[in-house]
Design an enzyme around this catalytic site. Structure first.
Site, PDB file in Angstrom:
ATOM      1  N   LYS A  41       0.784  -1.240   0.000  1.00 52.91           N
ATOM      2  CA  LYS A  41       0.000   0.000   0.000  1.00 52.91           C
ATOM      3  C   LYS A  41       0.821   1.298   0.000  1.00 52.91           C
ATOM      4  O   LYS A  41       0.252   2.372   0.125  1.00 52.91           O
ATOM      5  CB  LYS A  41      -0.919   0.003   1.214  1.00 52.91           C
ATOM      6  CG  LYS A  41      -0.161  -0.023   2.538  1.00 52.91           C
ATOM      7  CD  LYS A  41      -1.010   0.312   3.729  1.00 52.91           C
ATOM      8  CE  LYS A  41      -0.186   0.375   4.986  1.00 52.91           C
ATOM      9  NZ  LYS A  41      -0.899   0.743   6.172  1.00 52.91           N
TER      10      LYS A  41
ATOM     11  N   SER B 237      -9.786   1.920  -2.423  1.00 53.20           N
ATOM     12  CA  SER B 237      -9.203   3.101  -1.807  1.00 53.20           C
ATOM     13  C   SER B 237      -9.763   4.365  -2.446  1.00 53.20           C
ATOM     14  O   SER B 237     -10.122   4.369  -3.637  1.00 53.20           O
ATOM     15  CB  SER B 237      -7.688   3.048  -2.035  1.00 53.20           C
ATOM     16  OG  SER B 237      -7.110   4.289  -1.731  1.00 53.20           O
TER      17      SER B 237
ATOM     18  N   TYR C 270       0.182   2.213  -7.295  1.00 57.33           N
ATOM     19  CA  TYR C 270      -0.631   1.622  -6.223  1.00 57.33           C
ATOM     20  C   TYR C 270      -2.118   1.816  -6.530  1.00 57.33           C
ATOM     21  O   TYR C 270      -2.910   0.864  -6.532  1.00 57.33           O
ATOM     22  CB  TYR C 270      -0.283   2.250  -4.866  1.00 57.33           C
ATOM     23  CG  TYR C 270      -1.342   2.012  -3.812  1.00 57.33           C
ATOM     24  CD1 TYR C 270      -1.521   0.749  -3.268  1.00 57.33           C
ATOM     25  CD2 TYR C 270      -2.192   3.043  -3.390  1.00 57.33           C
ATOM     26  CE1 TYR C 270      -2.523   0.515  -2.318  1.00 57.33           C
ATOM     27  CE2 TYR C 270      -3.188   2.819  -2.451  1.00 57.33           C
ATOM     28  CZ  TYR C 270      -3.346   1.553  -1.919  1.00 57.33           C
ATOM     29  OH  TYR C 270      -4.337   1.328  -1.001  1.00 57.33           O
TER      30      TYR C 270
ATOM     31  N   LYS D 163      -5.533  -0.831  -7.615  1.00 52.38           N
ATOM     32  CA  LYS D 163      -6.897  -0.848  -7.054  1.00 52.38           C
ATOM     33  C   LYS D 163      -7.926  -0.695  -8.178  1.00 52.38           C
ATOM     34  O   LYS D 163      -8.943  -1.383  -8.195  1.00 52.38           O
ATOM     35  CB  LYS D 163      -7.076   0.275  -6.025  1.00 52.38           C
ATOM     36  CG  LYS D 163      -6.220   0.113  -4.785  1.00 52.38           C
ATOM     37  CD  LYS D 163      -6.635  -1.086  -3.946  1.00 52.38           C
ATOM     38  CE  LYS D 163      -5.834  -1.226  -2.677  1.00 52.38           C
ATOM     39  NZ  LYS D 163      -5.981  -2.536  -2.036  1.00 52.38           N
TER      40      LYS D 163
ATOM     41  N   ASN E  44      -9.079   7.834   4.977  1.00 51.72           N
ATOM     42  CA  ASN E  44      -7.780   7.768   5.679  1.00 51.72           C
ATOM     43  C   ASN E  44      -7.931   7.172   7.078  1.00 51.72           C
ATOM     44  O   ASN E  44      -8.200   7.909   8.031  1.00 51.72           O
ATOM     45  CB  ASN E  44      -7.164   9.165   5.773  1.00 51.72           C
ATOM     46  CG  ASN E  44      -6.807   9.680   4.398  1.00 51.72           C
ATOM     47  OD1 ASN E  44      -7.690  10.065   3.633  1.00 51.72           O
ATOM     48  ND2 ASN E  44      -5.551   9.649   4.066  1.00 51.72           N
TER      49      ASN E  44
ATOM     50  N   ASN F   6       2.268   7.573   6.268  1.00 56.32           N
ATOM     51  CA  ASN F   6       0.983   8.179   6.632  1.00 56.32           C
ATOM     52  C   ASN F   6       1.154   9.150   7.785  1.00 56.32           C
ATOM     53  O   ASN F   6       2.061   9.003   8.616  1.00 56.32           O
ATOM     54  CB  ASN F   6      -0.028   7.100   7.028  1.00 56.32           C
ATOM     55  CG  ASN F   6      -0.507   6.314   5.816  1.00 56.32           C
ATOM     56  OD1 ASN F   6      -0.302   6.743   4.675  1.00 56.32           O
ATOM     57  ND2 ASN F   6      -1.110   5.173   6.056  1.00 56.32           N
TER      58      ASN F   6
HETATM   59  N1  NAD Z   1      -4.157   2.158   5.426  1.00 57.48           N
HETATM   60  C1  NAD Z   1      -4.667   2.938   4.481  1.00 57.48           C
HETATM   61  O1  NAD Z   1      -4.508   4.163   4.542  1.00 57.48           O
HETATM   62  C2  NAD Z   1      -5.465   2.335   3.345  1.00 57.48           C
HETATM   63  C3  NAD Z   1      -6.289   3.197   2.581  1.00 57.48           C
HETATM   64  C4  NAD Z   1      -7.012   2.641   1.523  1.00 57.48           C
HETATM   65  C5  NAD Z   1      -6.913   1.298   1.225  1.00 57.48           C
HETATM   66  N2  NAD Z   1      -6.102   0.492   1.974  1.00 57.48           N
HETATM   67  C6  NAD Z   1      -6.006  -0.925   1.619  1.00 57.48           C
HETATM   68  O2  NAD Z   1      -6.429  -1.711   2.701  1.00 57.48           O
HETATM   69  C7  NAD Z   1      -5.705  -2.939   2.745  1.00 57.48           C
HETATM   70  C8  NAD Z   1      -5.112  -3.115   4.133  1.00 57.48           C
HETATM   71  O3  NAD Z   1      -4.314  -1.992   4.432  1.00 57.48           O
HETATM   72  P1  NAD Z   1      -3.528  -1.837   5.805  1.00 57.48           P
HETATM   73  O4  NAD Z   1      -3.398  -0.392   6.068  1.00 57.48           O
HETATM   74  O5  NAD Z   1      -4.112  -2.722   6.829  1.00 57.48           O
HETATM   75  O6  NAD Z   1      -2.111  -2.382   5.361  1.00 57.48           O
HETATM   76  P2  NAD Z   1      -1.120  -3.408   6.106  1.00 57.48           P
HETATM   77  O7  NAD Z   1       0.140  -3.418   5.325  1.00 57.48           O
HETATM   78  O8  NAD Z   1      -1.065  -3.118   7.538  1.00 57.48           O
HETATM   79  O9  NAD Z   1      -1.905  -4.790   5.907  1.00 57.48           O
HETATM   80  C9  NAD Z   1      -1.822  -5.546   4.729  1.00 57.48           C
HETATM   81  C10 NAD Z   1      -1.487  -6.970   5.134  1.00 57.48           C
HETATM   82  O10 NAD Z   1      -1.414  -7.776   3.950  1.00 57.48           O
HETATM   83  C11 NAD Z   1      -0.285  -8.630   4.067  1.00 57.48           C
HETATM   84  N3  NAD Z   1       0.113  -8.977   2.690  1.00 57.48           N
HETATM   85  C12 NAD Z   1       0.541  -8.142   1.712  1.00 57.48           C
HETATM   86  N4  NAD Z   1       0.776  -8.847   0.601  1.00 57.48           N
HETATM   87  C13 NAD Z   1       0.484 -10.148   0.869  1.00 57.48           C
HETATM   88  C14 NAD Z   1       0.530 -11.346   0.121  1.00 57.48           C
HETATM   89  N5  NAD Z   1       0.939 -11.372  -1.158  1.00 57.48           N
HETATM   90  N6  NAD Z   1       0.168 -12.500   0.722  1.00 57.48           N
HETATM   91  C15 NAD Z   1      -0.246 -12.515   2.018  1.00 57.48           C
HETATM   92  N7  NAD Z   1      -0.302 -11.398   2.778  1.00 57.48           N
HETATM   93  C16 NAD Z   1       0.058 -10.230   2.203  1.00 57.48           C
HETATM   94  C17 NAD Z   1       0.746  -7.839   4.847  1.00 57.48           C
HETATM   95  O11 NAD Z   1       1.679  -8.654   5.524  1.00 57.48           O
HETATM   96  C18 NAD Z   1      -0.134  -7.065   5.834  1.00 57.48           C
HETATM   97  O12 NAD Z   1      -0.289  -7.765   7.060  1.00 57.48           O
HETATM   98  C19 NAD Z   1      -4.656  -2.865   1.644  1.00 57.48           C
HETATM   99  O13 NAD Z   1      -5.156  -3.563   0.522  1.00 57.48           O
HETATM  100  C20 NAD Z   1      -4.577  -1.382   1.361  1.00 57.48           C
HETATM  101  O14 NAD Z   1      -4.209  -1.131   0.032  1.00 57.48           O
HETATM  102  C21 NAD Z   1      -5.397   0.978   3.027  1.00 57.48           C
END
Ligand code: NAD
Length: 339
Positions: free
Chosen positions: A87, A127, A151, A155, A181, A201
């Site tokens: 992300k 997102s 990124y 999505k 966010n 962030n």
């Molecule tokens: N945090 C934000 O600001 C935000 C905003 C919009 C969308 N998102 C989306 O939400 C989702 C979760 O975000 P988050 O903030 O919890 O991120 P994060 O990185 O904390 O969590 C993502 C998890 O996915 C795991 N992961 C990544 N690739 C993998 C793979 N190939 N196989 C198995 N596990 C895998 C990572 O180890 C991690 O634990 C993501 O898809 C992100 O794009 C996040």
């Protein structure tokens, strides 16, 4: 009645771990798949400590088809919540292939496996990034979508892929959740966001400065056409966001089709407002320096979340103050444990 079982990909991550807590609170069984590339196995203990029940945890990469098939052979899922993905916007600009492979290949692998095992209810983590630079505010779901970085493009591609999948086979039921966010932490202080390296962030960055781990905060851009010149975002408490997933699951059970929902608070707050709110809570000064805008950042974005309220019966309820209180509790507990 047997509790329904939900597969949560990326369930050890920031949003995923809070979502697992909300799922348990709503009576679901939880199976997590995560390769821990951006998280830590101790999160599973912490989710257990909060909910009183240990989620099933399987550590492997979502691109490993055989491992994925084994999970579907062993468990009977009512739905999948797909959060696993990379992300970091800046990293996606310098390493696009890593993002396309990880986010898109993992998603196609998951969808093929779901189809094979007849599990066609999906909640996908999209997102607000898919709106690019919105022409007007608040952002509504029908606004044009375009990506400003790789990124965001992953999505967009996955949203399109899911739309095509639903056109080809109407048995699929899909909720595309466009997060704004997420900030803050669970009120217990046991789980929260803890990025490795310099945080990309705002909230974890402010926290590091408040804890004295970084000398000051970089505020990227002080000349945006906003009230105080700094960027404006829609901050949403991560537990409100987590509860949105439970509402989306319940919507899927009743609604055939595919739909996108904004999950945001509906309010815009500037970076300087966020700093002031955090200072009030932690009782410390957060030194900051205004520096040049970051390429790809947009001046302002906040959601119109009314569709989620109408369709999902969901609305964010926690205030900016509550986001800062819960974040600060998590940061102080966590840094004391790791001292
Ligand atoms: N945090 C934000 O600001 C935000 C905003 C919009 C969308 N998102 C989306 O939400 C989702 C979760 O975000 P988050 O903030 O919890 O991120 P994060 O990185 O904390 O969590 C993502 C998890 O996915 C795991 N992961 C990544 N690739 C993998 C793979 N190939 N196989 C198995 N596990 C895998 C990572 O180890 C991690 O634990 C993501 O898809 C992100 O794009 C996040």
């Amino acid at each position: 009645m047997m509790a329904k079982s939900i597969l949560v990909t990326g369930g050890a991550g920031y949003i995923g771990s809070h979502t697992c807590v909300s799922l348990r609170n709503a009576g679901y069984e939880v199976v997590i798949v995560d390769n821990l590339c951006n998280s830590d196995a101790s999160v599973i203990d912490r989710v257990e400590a909060i909910t009183g029940k240990r989620p099933v945890f399987l550590q492997f990469d979502m691109c490993e088809r055989d491992e994925l098939r084994k999970v579907f052979q062993r468990h009977s899922f009512a739905a999948v919540i797909h959060l696993a993905g990379l992300k970091a916007v800046n990293e996606s600009v310098s390493q696009p292939l890593k993002y396309y492979r990880n986010n898109i290949e993992a998603s196609t692998m998951l969808l093929e496996t779901m189809d094979e095992f007849g599990v066609r209810n999906l909640v996908f983590s999209s997102s607000a990034n898919v709106y690019g630079v919105p022409d007007s505010l608040p952002v509504q779901e029908h606004f044009p979508r375009y990506a400003t970085n790789p990124y965001g493009r992953t999505k967009l591609i996955i949203e399109d892929l899911l739309t095509d999948l639903h056109s080809a086979d109407s048995r699929w039921r899909i909720a595309l959740l466009r997060y704004f966010n997420p900030v803050g932490a669970h009120e217990s202080g046991r789980i929260g966001e803890n990025p490795s390296g310099e945080p990309g962030n705002l909230m974890p960055y402010i926290s590091r400065v408040a804890l004295g781990k970084l000398p000051y905060l970089h505020v990227y851009g002080g000349d945006y056409p906003t009230e105080d010149g700094t960027g404006v975002r829609d901050f949403i408490h991560v537990m409100d966001l987590a509860e949105g997933h439970v509402s989306a699951l319940q919507w899927l059970e009743m609604s055939p089709g595919i739909a996108a929902f904004n999950l945001g608070s509906g309010e815009g707050h500037s970076v300087l407002e966020m700093i002031a709110a955090y200072e009030d809570v932690c009782g410390r000064k957060i030194p900051y320096r205004i520096v040049a805008r970051r390429p790809g950042d947009i001046p302002a974005s906040f959601a119109d979340p009314s569709l989620a309220q109408r369709e999902l019966g969901w609305k964010a309820s926690r205030s900016l103050h509550c986001m800062c209180v819960d974040e600060w509790r998590w940061q102080t507990v966590h840094s004391a444990q790791n001292a």
